[in-house]
Design a protein around this motif. Structure first.
Motif, PDB file in Angstrom:
ATOM      1  N   GLU A  51       9.448  10.910  10.185  1.00  0.00           N
ATOM      2  CA  GLU A  51      10.410  10.025   9.521  1.00  0.00           C
ATOM      3  C   GLU A  51      10.982  10.755   8.308  1.00  0.00           C
ATOM      4  O   GLU A  51      10.217  11.269   7.489  1.00  0.00           O
ATOM      5  CB  GLU A  51       9.664   8.750   9.096  1.00  0.00           C
ATOM      6  N   ASP A  52      12.316  10.822   8.204  1.00  0.00           N
ATOM      7  CA  ASP A  52      12.872  11.544   7.055  1.00  0.00           C
ATOM      8  C   ASP A  52      13.191  10.629   5.878  1.00  0.00           C
ATOM      9  O   ASP A  52      13.679  11.075   4.856  1.00  0.00           O
ATOM     10  CB  ASP A  52      14.109  12.367   7.465  1.00  0.00           C
ATOM     11  N   HIS A  75       4.989   9.069   3.283  1.00  0.00           N
ATOM     12  CA  HIS A  75       5.692  10.004   4.169  1.00  0.00           C
ATOM     13  C   HIS A  75       5.143   9.769   5.569  1.00  0.00           C
ATOM     14  O   HIS A  75       4.047  10.230   5.896  1.00  0.00           O
ATOM     15  CB  HIS A  75       5.413  11.429   3.668  1.00  0.00           C
ATOM     16  N   TYR A  76       5.880   8.984   6.367  1.00  0.00           N
ATOM     17  CA  TYR A  76       5.441   8.685   7.722  1.00  0.00           C
ATOM     18  C   TYR A  76       5.799   9.846   8.639  1.00  0.00           C
ATOM     19  O   TYR A  76       6.858  10.462   8.494  1.00  0.00           O
ATOM     20  CB  TYR A  76       6.102   7.411   8.239  1.00  0.00           C
ATOM     21  N   THR A  77       4.955  10.060   9.598  1.00  0.00           N
ATOM     22  CA  THR A  77       5.160  11.187  10.503  1.00  0.00           C
ATOM     23  C   THR A  77       6.467  11.031  11.291  1.00  0.00           C
ATOM     24  O   THR A  77       6.798   9.951  11.775  1.00  0.00           O
ATOM     25  CB  THR A  77       3.932  11.349  11.440  1.00  0.00           C
ATOM     26  N   PRO A 137       8.228  16.351   1.056  1.00  0.00           N
ATOM     27  CA  PRO A 137       7.708  15.008   1.308  1.00  0.00           C
ATOM     28  C   PRO A 137       6.198  14.955   1.100  1.00  0.00           C
ATOM     29  O   PRO A 137       5.479  15.875   1.511  1.00  0.00           O
ATOM     30  CB  PRO A 137       8.055  14.755   2.784  1.00  0.00           C
ATOM     31  N   LYS A 138       5.754  13.872   0.448  1.00  0.00           N
ATOM     32  CA  LYS A 138       4.312  13.670   0.303  1.00  0.00           C
ATOM     33  C   LYS A 138       4.088  12.175   0.085  1.00  0.00           C
ATOM     34  O   LYS A 138       5.028  11.453  -0.243  1.00  0.00           O
ATOM     35  CB  LYS A 138       3.766  14.478  -0.873  1.00  0.00           C
ATOM     36  N   SER A 139       2.875  11.756   0.297  1.00  0.00           N
ATOM     37  CA  SER A 139       2.554  10.332   0.150  1.00  0.00           C
ATOM     38  C   SER A 139       1.707  10.130  -1.092  1.00  0.00           C
ATOM     39  O   SER A 139       0.794  10.919  -1.363  1.00  0.00           O
ATOM     40  CB  SER A 139       1.771   9.840   1.371  1.00  0.00           C
ATOM     41  N   ARG A 154      11.740   7.716   3.032  1.00  0.00           N
ATOM     42  CA  ARG A 154      10.502   7.338   2.359  1.00  0.00           C
ATOM     43  C   ARG A 154      10.185   5.874   2.662  1.00  0.00           C
ATOM     44  O   ARG A 154      11.089   5.041   2.683  1.00  0.00           O
ATOM     45  CB  ARG A 154      10.651   7.517   0.851  1.00  0.00           C
ATOM     46  N   GLN A 184      -3.995   9.992   7.866  1.00  0.00           N
ATOM     47  CA  GLN A 184      -3.147  11.149   8.159  1.00  0.00           C
ATOM     48  C   GLN A 184      -2.944  11.288   9.669  1.00  0.00           C
ATOM     49  O   GLN A 184      -3.853  11.016  10.454  1.00  0.00           O
ATOM     50  CB  GLN A 184      -3.778  12.426   7.591  1.00  0.00           C
ATOM     51  N   LYS A 222      -0.034  15.868   4.018  1.00  0.00           N
ATOM     52  CA  LYS A 222       0.125  15.706   5.471  1.00  0.00           C
ATOM     53  C   LYS A 222       0.732  14.332   5.763  1.00  0.00           C
ATOM     54  O   LYS A 222       0.398  13.356   5.099  1.00  0.00           O
ATOM     55  CB  LYS A 222      -1.240  15.807   6.168  1.00  0.00           C
ATOM     56  N   PRO A 223       1.622  14.224   6.749  1.00  0.00           N
ATOM     57  CA  PRO A 223       2.251  12.931   7.023  1.00  0.00           C
ATOM     58  C   PRO A 223       1.251  11.854   7.438  1.00  0.00           C
ATOM     59  O   PRO A 223       0.168  12.162   7.956  1.00  0.00           O
ATOM     60  CB  PRO A 223       3.229  13.230   8.167  1.00  0.00           C
TER      61      PRO A 223
END
Lengths: 330, 324
Positions: free
Chosen positions: B271-272, B267-269, B298-300, B274, B322, B237-238
């Protein structure tokens, strides 16, 4: 903007692309020199001398020529005519600082400063950590060195050395002495300046800079300490009880471009200042008038120096632009 | 902001005296790779090759007066980098050899803290050379040996000819306990392809994090608190940048002394690109790097290397960042 800003340079200046980082500029009387990152020393009439095998790190004007320190471990002298000669060699250690006062010359290598008079080694001054700044006072009686946790002030002629230790925790990266020896000021790693009033040891804290002060100097009469490191020329008053509890004066700038070099005029209350975008201006302290000398565009200003009588200005940049400007009356 | 491509890459070589650091350095300098390096050393005399850009320095570590108790930097490095850039264009990289007993934190922090150094160089990788035979003893009798492993992006497990295969497995397992994320190369006489050591781009985090498998260890796993350990966490989840900054800021302020290295790709919400985050003790830095690779969801991911790591607490903290 740029056409008018270059007016002084175009009408009263001569310039060259020296194709190497201009590390410093200095004058012996009316003879200029530019020290370069590729080891060349470029002197009057753009005469080039191979002074070091590597980068020149430091430059000063002595009685009859220029002294330089290099990353080749050499401390060298270059006369106004003729080739460079070695004063001393220090192997793999860099000669990061040099200073001169007439026939007195000095260099700093690691923690040690070496002082020579008329070519003869006078003394060796040891410090607790690497010397980051080295300067003689206006009379040539004392020499100050900055280092970690403060600065040390030595009497050049003392038979037995008992230096004055000026202490303040932190990393001090450069040093200046007030022209009447009222104070010693250092620049610091933490974007601030520190000072000691010599009469009573009173501390002076001068802060608020957005970046490190890599260039500073007192005006001739010692009224102002002129400094780089902000997006204006920042000047601290050394009169009327200052700089303690006083706000500094600011001139020029305001464009979010950092002032990288300052040079106080040797005679008048006028300051030359260079900025990170290549802009060079003259600022008159009393009237606060600004005269542009060189427009932005030639690289970050890394060298700025007045001739002894103050009629000419030498300027150089990181990208190799160098100019001499004649400001004498016509 | 400087273009990363214009920044001079810096490789830091750490390791105990006798581990094979100087042999590696000589190998780098003599191998025919067409590149020229400026070398900053402290123990000259051992360097047996000609290199016209060798700087002999005294390691001068000092504390910054920035209110951060563990923020120490190398003053000599700041001056030397300032001097080297005056030569501009004459060399391809800088190699810093530290003394055997050095803690790598001040070197690493110098590249975060000093604006002049930051604007001209990038810390490419910390390379630690260890001696397979003597490492267990060094880990037992000093704290620096573990710190050097913890900070490493690349580890040369050297002198493998002096130990049995079983001993080698056990020493590598010990290294992995401290740092699960570094690349390990087993070597004899520090014989390694220089491309495995130089230009790693380790501090751009991308590769090193994507190589690593997330933690499947359970929360109840027993850990010695005083030992250096490493952990990683992953979220799909972003992340809410404000929540993350608040959490990580407080974590570093409170536990920064124990957290040797923290790194992550976030992975910021909305934001495409990194976001790359990294810290050495309390000193943190972050910047957007390129977009997510095509075809990759995307993942953090966040990794910690340090002492007294509390897995459930760190996981809960990260999860609380999150978005939504």
């Amino acid at each position: 903007m740029s056409e008018t800003a270059n007016f002084v340079l175009d009408t009263r200046g001569e310039s060259r692309d020296l194709d190497a980082f201009v590390v410093a500029a200095a004058w012996v009387g009316d003879k200029p020199a530019f020290a370069l990152g590729d080891g060349r020393l470029v002197m009057a009439d753009w005469r080039e001398v191979a002074a070091h095998d590597g980068a020149i790190l430091s430059l000063a004007a002595a009685a009859d020529g220029f002294i330089t320190g290099g990353d080749d471990g050499a401390f060298r002298r270059t006369p106004l005519e003729g080739d460079s000669e070695t004063i001393a060699e220090f192997g793999l250690k860099w000669v990061e600082q040099v200073a001169a006062h007439g026939k007195l010359i000095a260099c700093a290598v690691g923690k040690t400063a070496h002082v020579y008079e008329a070519g003869v080694k006078l003394k060796q001054l040891d410090h607790p950590s690497s010397v980051t700044g080295l300067v003689f006072d206006t009379k040539g009686k004392r020499i100050a060195a900055s280092h970690y946790n403060g600065a040390t002030l030595w009497f050049v002629g003392a038979k037995v050395d008992s230096p004055r230790k000026l202490e303040w925790k932190g990393s001090h990266t450069g040093v200046a002495i007030h022209p009447a020896s009222e104070a010693v000021v250092t620049s610091m790693q933490e974007n601030s300046l520190h000072g000691w009033r010599l009469a009573d040891g009173q501390h002076m804290r001068m802060s608020g800079y957005p970046s490190k002060t890599e260039s500073m100097g007192f005006t001739r009469n010692g009224k102002w300490l002129v400094t780089a490191g902000a997006d204006t020329i920042v000047m601290w008053p050394f009169f009327g009880g200052g700089p303690m509890g006083k706000a500094p004066s600011e001139m020029a700038g305001g464009d979010n471009v950092i002032c990288t070099r300052v040079a106080a005029h040797p005679q008048h209350e006028v300051v030359a200042a260079g900025f990170a975008d290549g802009l060079v201006v003259l600022a008159d302290i009393a009237s606060e008038r600004i005269l542009p000398v060189a427009a932005p565009g030639h690289g970050s200003v890394s060298a700025l120096a007045w001739s002894a009588d103050g009629s000419r200005l030498a300027l150089g940049t990181e990208s190799g632009f160098a100019a001499l400007v004649d400001l004498s009356k016509r | 902001m400087s273009d990363p491509a214009d920044l001079i890459p810096v490789t830091v070589l750490t390791g105990y005296l006798g581990a094979g650091k100087t042999t590696l350095l000589n190998r780098i300098l003599t191998e025919n790779h067409g590149k020229k390096y400026a070398v900053i050393i402290n123990e000259f005399g051992e360097l047996g090759v000609d290199n016209d850009l060798v700087v002999d320095t005294d390691e001068e570590v000092f504390e910054m007066n920035n209110g951060c108790i563990c923020c120490t930097v190398r003053g000599d490095l700041i001056r030397i980098v300032g001097g080297l850039v005056k030569r501009r264009g004459k060399f391809d990289g800088i190699i810093v050899e530290t003394t055997g007993l050095a803690n790598p934190a001040p070197v690493a922090q110098t590249f975060f803290v000093d604006e002049g150094v930051r604007s001209r160089t990038r810390l490419d990788a910390i390379v630690t050379v260890v001696d397979a035979k003597n490492l267990p003893a060094r880990l037992a009798d000093s704290t620096e040996a573990a710190a050097q492993l913890a900070f490493a992006d690349v580890i040369l497990l050297n002198k493998t000819d002096l130990v049995t295969p079983a001993e080698l497995e056990s020493v590598e397992a010990e290294i992995r306990k401290i740092n699960r994320f570094a690349k390990i190369h087993r070597t004899e006489k520090s014989a390694v392809d220089v491309t495995a050591v130089l230009n790693q781009g380790a501090f751009d985090l991308q590769r090193i994090l994507s190589d690593v498998q997330p933690d499947f260890l359970t929360d109840s796993e027993h850990e010695h608190n005083d030992d250096i350990n490493s952990m990683s966490f992953e979220l799909t989840k972003p992340i809410d940048p404000e929540k993350f900054n608040a959490w990580i800021g407080q974590l570093l302020a409170e536990k920064g002394q124990d957290l040797l290295r923290t790194k992550g790709i976030l992975h910021y919400t909305g934001e495409d690109r990194r976001f790359a985050f990294q810290a050495v003790h309390m000193i943190a830095d972050g910047d957007f790097i390129g977009p997510w690779p095509a075809g990759e969801a995307p993942k953090s991911r966040l990794v910690f290397i340090g002492r007294n790591l509390n897995r459930p607490q760190l996981r809960r903290g990260f999860e609380s960042c999150q978005a939504g």
